[in-house]
Design a protein around this motif. Structure first.
Motif, PDB file in Angstrom:
ATOM      1  N   TYR A 143      14.427 -23.386 -35.433  1.00  0.00           N
ATOM      2  CA  TYR A 143      13.091 -22.229 -35.674  1.00  0.00           C
ATOM      3  C   TYR A 143      12.884 -22.478 -36.957  1.00  0.00           C
ATOM      4  CZ  TYR A 143      12.477 -17.729 -38.083  1.00  0.00           C
ATOM      5  OH  TYR A 143      11.057 -16.965 -38.236  1.00  0.00           O
ATOM      6  N   ILE A 144      11.507 -23.043 -36.558  1.00  0.00           N
ATOM      7  CA  ILE A 144      10.210 -23.200 -37.946  1.00  0.00           C
ATOM      8  C   ILE A 144       9.137 -22.097 -38.128  1.00  0.00           C
ATOM      9  CG2 ILE A 144       8.474 -24.742 -38.142  1.00  0.00           C
ATOM     10  CD1 ILE A 144       9.518 -26.447 -35.911  1.00  0.00           C
ATOM     11  N   TYR A 145       9.035 -21.520 -39.296  1.00  0.00           N
ATOM     12  CA  TYR A 145       8.608 -20.589 -40.372  1.00  0.00           C
ATOM     13  C   TYR A 145       7.244 -21.308 -41.034  1.00  0.00           C
ATOM     14  CZ  TYR A 145       6.679 -16.655 -42.835  1.00  0.00           C
ATOM     15  OH  TYR A 145       6.115 -16.514 -43.775  1.00  0.00           O
ATOM     16  N   LYS A 151       2.914 -14.224 -32.336  1.00  0.00           N
ATOM     17  CA  LYS A 151       1.468 -14.528 -32.859  1.00  0.00           C
ATOM     18  C   LYS A 151       1.052 -14.722 -34.432  1.00  0.00           C
ATOM     19  CE  LYS A 151       0.220 -11.069 -30.075  1.00  0.00           C
ATOM     20  NZ  LYS A 151      -0.265  -9.461 -30.080  1.00  0.00           N
ATOM     21  N   ASP A 152       0.125 -15.364 -34.537  1.00  0.00           N
ATOM     22  CA  ASP A 152      -0.120 -15.489 -36.208  1.00  0.00           C
ATOM     23  C   ASP A 152      -0.710 -14.492 -37.111  1.00  0.00           C
ATOM     24  OD1 ASP A 152      -0.176 -17.882 -35.349  1.00  0.00           O
ATOM     25  OD2 ASP A 152      -2.519 -18.367 -35.512  1.00  0.00           O
ATOM     26  N   ARG A 155       3.793 -18.132 -39.198  1.00  0.00           N
ATOM     27  CA  ARG A 155       3.063 -18.041 -37.723  1.00  0.00           C
ATOM     28  C   ARG A 155       4.866 -18.792 -37.849  1.00  0.00           C
ATOM     29  NH1 ARG A 155       0.312 -23.000 -35.928  1.00  0.00           N
ATOM     30  NH2 ARG A 155      -1.146 -21.425 -35.919  1.00  0.00           N
ATOM     31  N   GLU A 156       5.990 -18.354 -36.843  1.00  0.00           N
ATOM     32  CA  GLU A 156       7.134 -18.525 -36.046  1.00  0.00           C
ATOM     33  C   GLU A 156       7.467 -19.161 -35.060  1.00  0.00           C
ATOM     34  OE1 GLU A 156      10.152 -15.547 -37.616  1.00  0.00           O
ATOM     35  OE2 GLU A 156       8.311 -14.330 -36.879  1.00  0.00           O
ATOM     36  N   ASN A 213       9.131 -11.876 -36.465  1.00  0.00           N
ATOM     37  CA  ASN A 213       7.825 -11.467 -35.594  1.00  0.00           C
ATOM     38  C   ASN A 213       8.259 -12.128 -34.817  1.00  0.00           C
ATOM     39  OD1 ASN A 213       6.155 -11.306 -38.175  1.00  0.00           O
ATOM     40  ND2 ASN A 213       5.396 -13.440 -37.631  1.00  0.00           N
ATOM     41  N   ASN A 214       7.922 -10.765 -33.921  1.00  0.00           N
ATOM     42  CA  ASN A 214       8.574 -10.912 -32.386  1.00  0.00           C
ATOM     43  C   ASN A 214       7.664 -12.265 -31.612  1.00  0.00           C
ATOM     44  OD1 ASN A 214       9.804  -8.698 -32.299  1.00  0.00           O
ATOM     45  ND2 ASN A 214       7.937  -6.811 -31.323  1.00  0.00           N
ATOM     46  N   MET A 215       9.214 -12.919 -30.824  1.00  0.00           N
ATOM     47  CA  MET A 215       8.305 -14.309 -30.033  1.00  0.00           C
ATOM     48  C   MET A 215       8.733 -14.408 -29.095  1.00  0.00           C
ATOM     49  SD  MET A 215       9.839 -16.852 -33.130  1.00  0.00           S
ATOM     50  CE  MET A 215      12.004 -16.579 -33.048  1.00  0.00           C
ATOM     51  N   TYR A 216       7.247 -14.542 -28.286  1.00  0.00           N
ATOM     52  CA  TYR A 216       7.560 -14.574 -26.476  1.00  0.00           C
ATOM     53  C   TYR A 216       7.396 -16.618 -26.346  1.00  0.00           C
ATOM     54  CZ  TYR A 216       6.488 -10.062 -26.755  1.00  0.00           C
ATOM     55  OH  TYR A 216       7.020  -8.688 -27.410  1.00  0.00           O
TER      56      TYR A 216
END
Length: 179
Positions: free
Chosen positions: A115-117, A75-76, A90-91, A46-49
């Motif tokens: 990194y937390i999933y 994003k969730d 959520r990442e 999932n794209n992370m910002y």
């Protein structure tokens, strides 16, 4: 690939062109630290910002070294589960490490990442009362990794950076401003 490694080795060995070097006759009070604040994009599952803070020293004994800390989140994302259940994922990515200025305004960085999933879901059991809420459960998977990259700070204060993160197995792209 060999040419790239040779080129990077040549840049690393060009020590006379260091950033933040000062002469002995310069006033110590005129030296100022540089703080880079950047917005990051991590194209993981999932794209992370996120945002990264990277201060650079102004001490002449450690003029080439700096450090950074960054945080990014996706994003969730709602997941399809059996009714009446609900679920979303959520990442999150934490980044921290050291940077070293090779030549004026060009630095390399490297450090550790976490990194937390997270998976949030209900247990599909709804209590039989009027104001009851479903019970949410949380599962998380933490992966430690490393990252390496480079930053280039332009004279006007604009900073761009790119790197590779082994925990997400993706790139980290940064655009920011140095103050």
């Amino acid at each position: 690939m060999i040419r790239t490694l040779i080129g990077l080795s040549a840049i690393a060995c060009s020590l006379p062109a260091l950033a933040n070097t000062y002469t002995d006759d310069e006033d110590v009070l005129k030296r100022k630290p540089v703080m880079s604040v950047s917005v990051d994009y991590v194209p993981a599952a999932n794209n992370m910002y996120g945002v990264t803070f990277a201060p650079y020293h102004y001490d002449p004994d450690y003029s080439n070294w700096g450090y950074y800390i960054g945080y990014a989140r996706s994003k969730d994302e709602d997941l399809v589960v059996e009714e009446p259940g609900e679920a979303y994922s959520r990442e999150t990515l934490w980044r921290f490490g050291l940077s070293y200025t090779l030549v004026d305004n060009f630095s390399v960085y490297g450090g550790a990442t976490a990194y937390i999933y997270e998976l949030h879901s209900t247990n599909n059991i709804t209590p039989l009362c009027t104001d009851c809420k479903p019970v949410w459960e949380k599962e998380d998977d933490k992966t430690w990794g490393a990252e390496v990259g480079f930053r280039y700070m332009m004279d006007m204060g604009l900073m761009i950076g790119a790197g590779y993160n082994s925990a997400t197995e993706s790139a980290v792209i940064s655009v920011g401003f140095a103050m």
